[in-house]
Design an enzyme around this catalytic site. Structure first.
Site, PDB file in Angstrom:
ATOM      1  CG  ASP A 169      -6.601  11.324   1.502  1.00 25.45           C
ATOM      2  OD1 ASP A 169      -5.797  11.551   2.207  1.00 25.45           O
ATOM      3  OD2 ASP A 169      -7.839  11.456   1.687  1.00 25.45           O
ATOM      4  CB  SER A 170     -10.832  13.756  -0.247  1.00 26.90           C
ATOM      5  OG  SER A 170     -10.290  13.640   1.420  1.00 26.90           O
ATOM      6  N   GLY A 171      -7.446  15.372  -0.186  1.00 32.59           N
ATOM      7  CA  GLY A 171      -6.936  16.829  -0.291  1.00 32.59           C
ATOM      8  C   GLY A 171      -6.942  17.414   1.329  1.00 32.59           C
ATOM      9  N   GLY A 172      -7.923  17.187   2.136  1.00 28.02           N
ATOM     10  CA  GLY A 172      -7.767  17.964   3.276  1.00 28.02           C
ATOM     11  C   GLY A 172      -6.850  17.651   4.278  1.00 28.02           C
ATOM     12  CG  PHE A 173      -4.083  13.841   6.203  1.00 29.88           C
ATOM     13  CD1 PHE A 173      -2.839  13.758   5.717  1.00 29.88           C
ATOM     14  CD2 PHE A 173      -4.272  13.656   7.547  1.00 29.88           C
ATOM     15  CE1 PHE A 173      -1.887  13.447   6.406  1.00 29.88           C
ATOM     16  CE2 PHE A 173      -3.365  13.227   8.271  1.00 29.88           C
ATOM     17  CZ  PHE A 173      -2.130  12.942   8.078  1.00 29.88           C
TER      18      PHE A 173
ATOM     19  N   GLY B 142      -8.702  10.322  11.243  1.00 30.42           N
ATOM     20  CA  GLY B 142      -8.358  10.890  12.262  1.00 30.42           C
ATOM     21  C   GLY B 142      -7.590   9.959  13.335  1.00 30.42           C
TER      22      GLY B 142
ATOM     23  CG  HIS C 171      13.300  -5.605   1.059  1.00 30.58           C
ATOM     24  ND1 HIS C 171      13.315  -6.985   0.981  1.00 30.58           N
ATOM     25  CD2 HIS C 171      13.224  -5.074   2.125  1.00 30.58           C
ATOM     26  CE1 HIS C 171      12.879  -7.533   2.368  1.00 30.58           C
ATOM     27  NE2 HIS C 171      12.927  -6.308   3.121  1.00 30.58           N
TER      28      HIS C 171
ATOM     29  CG  ASP D  57     -11.549  13.876   5.668  1.00 26.98           C
ATOM     30  OD1 ASP D  57     -10.853  14.164   4.656  1.00 26.98           O
ATOM     31  OD2 ASP D  57     -11.203  13.105   6.551  1.00 26.98           O
TER      32      ASP D  57
ATOM     33  CD  GLN E 267     -11.969  12.527  10.421  1.00 25.75           C
ATOM     34  OE1 GLN E 267     -11.351  12.476  11.589  1.00 25.75           O
ATOM     35  NE2 GLN E 267     -11.403  12.296   9.328  1.00 25.75           N
TER      36      GLN E 267
ATOM     37  CB  CYS F 204      12.250  -8.362  -3.628  1.00 24.34           C
ATOM     38  SG  CYS F 204      13.690  -7.615  -2.519  1.00 24.34           S
TER      39      CYS F 204
ATOM     40  CB  CYS G 135      16.141 -10.400  -0.980  1.00 28.43           C
ATOM     41  SG  CYS G 135      15.563  -9.366   0.260  1.00 28.43           S
TER      42      CYS G 135
ATOM     43  CB  CYS H 285      12.652 -11.031   0.871  1.00 23.72           C
ATOM     44  SG  CYS H 285      11.839  -9.976  -0.024  1.00 23.72           S
TER      45      CYS H 285
ATOM     46  CG  ASP I  36      -2.588   5.301   2.985  1.00 24.22           C
ATOM     47  OD1 ASP I  36      -3.754   5.439   3.745  1.00 24.22           O
ATOM     48  OD2 ASP I  36      -1.689   6.118   2.886  1.00 24.22           O
TER      49      ASP I  36
HETATM   50  C1  LIG Z   1      -0.247   8.774   8.423  1.00 20.51           C
HETATM   51  N1  LIG Z   1      -1.389   9.145   9.191  1.00 20.51           N
HETATM   52  C2  LIG Z   1      -2.542   9.565   8.385  1.00 20.51           C
HETATM   53  N2  LIG Z   1      -3.681   9.599   9.089  1.00 20.51           N
HETATM   54  C3  LIG Z   1      -4.639  10.049   8.493  1.00 20.51           C
HETATM   55  C4  LIG Z   1      -5.822  10.480   8.636  1.00 20.51           C
HETATM   56  C5  LIG Z   1      -6.495  11.002   7.456  1.00 20.51           C
HETATM   57  C6  LIG Z   1      -7.844  11.412   7.529  1.00 20.51           C
HETATM   58  O1  LIG Z   1      -8.498  11.477   8.924  1.00 20.51           O
HETATM   59  N3  LIG Z   1      -8.495  11.779   6.509  1.00 20.51           N
HETATM   60  C7  LIG Z   1      -7.874  11.737   5.256  1.00 20.51           C
HETATM   61  N4  LIG Z   1      -8.645  12.334   4.240  1.00 20.51           N
HETATM   62  N5  LIG Z   1      -6.651  11.255   5.198  1.00 20.51           N
HETATM   63  C8  LIG Z   1      -5.906  10.960   6.208  1.00 20.51           C
HETATM   64  C9  LIG Z   1      -4.837  10.600   6.084  1.00 20.51           C
HETATM   65  C10 LIG Z   1      -4.132  10.342   4.486  1.00 20.51           C
HETATM   66  C11 LIG Z   1      -4.206   9.217   4.146  1.00 20.51           C
HETATM   67  O2  LIG Z   1      -2.947   8.551   3.771  1.00 20.51           O
HETATM   68  C12 LIG Z   1      -4.049  10.162   7.166  1.00 20.51           C
HETATM   69  N6  LIG Z   1      -2.706   9.642   7.431  1.00 20.51           N
HETATM   70 ZN   LIG Z   2      13.499  -8.312  -0.454  1.00 16.43          ZN
END
Ligand SMILES: CNc1nc2cc3c(=O)[nH]c(N)nc3c(CCO)c2[nH]1
Ligand SMILES: [Zn+2]
Length: 373
Positions: A93-97, A217, A336, A147, A190, A307, A310, A305, A267
Site C-alpha cells: 500500500d502507498s502510505g496515505g491511508f 474509500g 487457522h 492517494d 475514490q 490446519c 485443528c 479445517c 486484504d
Molecule cells: C480497513 N479498511 C480499509 N479501507 C481502506 C481504504 C484505502 C484507500 O482508500 N486507499 C489506500 N491506499 N488504502 C486503503 C486501505 C488500506 C489497505 O489495507 C483501507 N483499509
Molecule cells: Zn484450522
C-alpha cells in the site's frame, strides 16, 4: 514473462469472476485474499507457515517500512522478497491511508503529506513520487498509487475535492512508476458513497491506464449494506479485463458479497489481528477462545479445517494458550484464521468455475447460522 503484470479471466458466474494474476513472482488464482504483512512479516507466522495456508500473495506497507527499517535499507538488503524469504508476489500500500490513521501531527497539501512518525516522532514527507520510489525499493510486484482515502462521512463537496486530489496524484504516480516485466501499478477509485463521483474517478483512472484498479474509500465505517450499495454501481465502472481490488475488506460475509459484485482481490487485518486476540473464524462462525466453555473441550477448533491448530490440538489447549498468554496461542489462531480465509476464497473460485457460486455462498453462510457450540 514479457510485459507488465497481467490478468486473465477464466470464468464468470453472475457478477462473480474467477481469474489468474500473472506476476514477476508467479501466478495467483482469484478471488484472492492477501494476508497483511504490514512491517515485512505476517505477524506470528513464518513465511513457510503463510505459504502452507495456501496464501500466495501478501501485503506490505510503505508507511511502516519507510519508518523502520527504512526504504533505502530494505533496497540495499535486496528488497522485501529477500528479507522475508517470500517467493510469491507482494502488494504494497502507498502510505496515505496509514499516515491518516496512524501518524502523529500531519499536514496535507496539494503536493503530498508531512507527518510525524508514530514510532519516534521524527518528521517525514510522502509525495506520489516518493511513495512510488519507496515501493520500487521494496520491490513490490503491485505498487499502489499514492492517494487520500476520503474520510467517512463526507459531503459531496468534500468527497469531490478529495477524489480530484487523488486523481492528480494518480497521474503523478503513473509518471513516477518504473515499468518492469511482471510488475504493475494499480489506480485507486475514490468518490466516497456518491455514484457520480465514483464515475468521475473511474473515468480519470481509466484514461491514465493501470494494470489493476482498487476500490478505495470503503470499509471506513459505512457498514456492510452501504458498502454493497456503493459496490453495486462502482465495480461495473472499472475495466472488465483488469483485476479489481477492494481495499481493507473484510469479514467472510463481506468477501462473499464483494465477490458476488465482481471483486477479485482482498486484504484485511481481521484474520491476523483477531487471531492474536483469541478469536477464531470457523466454518461454524466466530469463536472467542478465551471463553471458559472451552476449558474441557477436547474437540477440534474447526472439524472442517486441515490446519495444525485443528488437526493436532483441541479447543481446550488453545483456550489454555490464550489465557496463559503463550506465544503459541496467537501463532496457532493466526495460522487457522489465514487458512480459513484461503479455504473460503478457494471454495468460491471452484464454485464460480462450475457455475454454482450462489449455492456455495448459501452453503457457507448456512453453517454460520448454526450457533457456535
Ligand atoms: C480497513 N479498511 C480499509 N479501507 C481502506 C481504504 C484505502 C484507500 O482508500 N486507499 C489506500 N491506499 N488504502 C486503503 C486501505 C488500506 C489497505 O489495507 C483501507 N483499509
Ligand atoms: Zn484450522
Amino acid at each position: 514473462m514479457n510485459g507488465p503484470l497481467s490478468f486473465s479471466l477464466a470464468a464468470t458466474d453472475g457478477g462473480a469472476r474467477a481469474g489468474t494474476l500473472h506476476t514477476a513472482h508467479g501466478e495467483v488464482q482469484t478471488p484472492v485474499f492477501m494476508p497483511v504483512g504490514t512491517a515485512g512479516t505476517v505477524k506470528a507466522m513464518t513465511a513457510d507457515a503463510v505459504r502452507s495456508t495456501g496464501a500466495r500473495m501478501v501485503l506490505g506497507n510503505t508507511y511502516h517500512l519507510m519508518l523502520r527499517p527504512g526504504a533505502e535499507r530494505v533496497g540495499r538488503l535486496g528488497g522485501l522478497h529477500r528479507l522475508m524469504d517470500w517467493q510469491g508476489p507482494i502488494l504494497t500500500d502507498s502510505g496515505g491511508f496509514q499516515v491518516m490513521s496512524l501518524a502523529g501531527l500531519r499536514k496535507m497539501d496539494a503536493d503530498g503529506v508531512t507527518f510525524q512518525s508514530h514510532i519516534d516522532g521524527s518528521k517525514h514527507r510522502l509525495t506520489p513520487e516518493r511513495s512510488i520510489e519507496i515501493q520500487h525499493l521494496l520491490d513490490a510486484d503491485v505498487t499502489m498509487c499514492f492517494d487520500e482515502c476520503t474520510p467517512f462521512p463526507a459531503t459531496p463537496e468534500e468527497a469531490a475535492k478529495s477524489m480530484r486530489l487523488s486523481m492528480k496524484w494518480a497521474a503523478r504516480s503513473r509518471e513516477a512508476f518504473v515499468a518492469r516485466d511482471g510488475y504493475g501499478l494499480f489506480g485507486i477509485q475514490q468518490g466516497s458513497v456518491f455514484e457520480e463521483l465514483r464515475a468521475e474517478s473511474a473515468r480519470a483512472l481509466t484514461n491514465i491506464g493501470f494494470e489493476g484498479y482498487a476500490i478505495g474509500g470503503l470499509a471506513v465505517g459505512e457498514g456492510q449494506a452501504e458498502m454493497f450499495r456503493v459496490l453495486d454501481f462502482s465495480v461495473p465502472m472499472l475495466p472488465v479485463d483488469k483485476p479489481r481490488y477492494l481495499m481493507g475488506v473484510g469479514t467472510p460475509s463481506d468477501i462473499i458479497g464483494a465477490v458476488r459484485r465482481g471483486v477479485d482481490m482482498f486484504d484485511c487485518v481481521i484474520p491476523t489481528r483477531s487471531g492474536r486476540t483469541g478469536r477464531a473464524y470457523t466454518s461454524r462462525g466466530v469463536l472467542n477462545m478465551r471463553n471458559a466453555r472451552y476449558a474441557d473441550d477436547a474437540s477440534s477448533l474447526d472439524p472442517e479445517c486441515d490446519c495444525p491448530a485443528c488437526t493436532r490440538h483441541s479447543r481446550a489447549y488453545i483456550q489454555h494458550l490464550i489465557r496463559a498468554e503463550e506465544m503459541l496461542g496467537p501463532m496457532l489462531l493466526t495460522w487457522h484464521n489465514i487458512r480459513y480465509y484461503q479455504t473460503l476464497t478457494a471454495r468460491l473460485r471452484a464454485a464460480i468455475l462450475e457455475g454454482r457460486f450462489e449455492d456455495e455462498a448459501a452453503a457457507i453462510a448456512a453453517h454460520w447460522e448454526t450457533p457456535a457450540p
